[in-house]
Design a protein around this motif. Structure first.
Motif, PDB file in Angstrom:
ATOM      1  N   ARG A   8     -52.379  -1.557  -4.833  1.00  0.00           N
ATOM      2  CA  ARG A   8     -52.982  -0.440  -3.824  1.00  0.00           C
ATOM      3  C   ARG A   8     -54.172  -0.219  -4.086  1.00  0.00           C
ATOM      4  NH1 ARG A   8     -48.916   2.227  -3.879  1.00  0.00           N
ATOM      5  NH2 ARG A   8     -47.739   1.665  -1.884  1.00  0.00           N
ATOM      6  N   GLN A   9     -54.774   0.119  -5.200  1.00  0.00           N
ATOM      7  CA  GLN A   9     -56.034   0.907  -5.523  1.00  0.00           C
ATOM      8  C   GLN A   9     -56.809  -0.486  -5.315  1.00  0.00           C
ATOM      9  OE1 GLN A   9     -56.694   1.285  -9.809  1.00  0.00           O
ATOM     10  NE2 GLN A   9     -57.937   2.818  -9.192  1.00  0.00           N
ATOM     11  N   GLN A  12     -57.401  -0.975  -1.383  1.00  0.00           N
ATOM     12  CA  GLN A  12     -58.051   0.010  -0.966  1.00  0.00           C
ATOM     13  C   GLN A  12     -59.600   0.131  -1.274  1.00  0.00           C
ATOM     14  OE1 GLN A  12     -55.938   3.610  -2.435  1.00  0.00           O
ATOM     15  NE2 GLN A  12     -54.384   3.470  -0.811  1.00  0.00           N
ATOM     16  N   VAL A  17     -59.631   0.454   2.795  1.00  0.00           N
ATOM     17  CA  VAL A  17     -58.089   0.617   3.636  1.00  0.00           C
ATOM     18  C   VAL A  17     -57.856   2.173   3.097  1.00  0.00           C
ATOM     19  CG1 VAL A  17     -55.813   0.368   3.918  1.00  0.00           C
ATOM     20  CG2 VAL A  17     -57.447  -1.662   3.668  1.00  0.00           C
ATOM     21  N   GLU A  18     -57.535   3.019   4.244  1.00  0.00           N
ATOM     22  CA  GLU A  18     -57.354   4.375   3.755  1.00  0.00           C
ATOM     23  C   GLU A  18     -55.895   4.385   3.156  1.00  0.00           C
ATOM     24  OE1 GLU A  18     -59.141   7.227   4.220  1.00  0.00           O
ATOM     25  OE2 GLU A  18     -60.790   6.018   4.769  1.00  0.00           O
ATOM     26  N   PRO A  19     -55.789   5.352   2.220  1.00  0.00           N
ATOM     27  CA  PRO A  19     -54.369   5.398   1.627  1.00  0.00           C
ATOM     28  C   PRO A  19     -53.330   5.623   2.655  1.00  0.00           C
ATOM     29  CG  PRO A  19     -55.907   6.701   0.365  1.00  0.00           C
ATOM     30  CD  PRO A  19     -56.660   6.023   1.718  1.00  0.00           C
TER      31      PRO A  19
END
Length: 85
Positions: A8-9, A12, A17-19
């Motif tokens: 995910r990190q 992003q 990409v916004e969390p």
């Protein structure tokens, strides 16, 4: 850090990409966050970060479409291979 968190990190940071837009089951390609070239970046990241080798036949949505599928795929690739007698 768990695989889901690290992937995910990476998504992003590298694809802006916004969390709040990125759940474990969000389709990375379907939502337009990662294109085909970006998927190559994801594959290189996974190979480098987790010391795995991803073959061409493994680059399918079942393995790489969502963060959850990626984490499951990495877990399978890193699992010890049972010895065959």
């Amino acid at each position: 850090m768990r695989v889901e968190q690290r992937v995910r990190q990476f998504i992003q940071e590298n694809f802006c990409v916004e969390p709040s837009q990125l759940a474990d089951e969000t389709s990375l390609i379907g939502e337009g966050f990662v294109d085909s070239t970006g998927m190559l970046e994801v594959i290189v990241f996974l190979e480098t970060e987790y010391g795995i080798k991803i073959s061409d036949v493994e680059t399918v949505p079942d393995n790489l479409e969502t963060i959850r599928r990626i984490a499951d795929f990495v877990a399978r690739k890193r699992a010890p291979v049972a010895a065959v007698s």
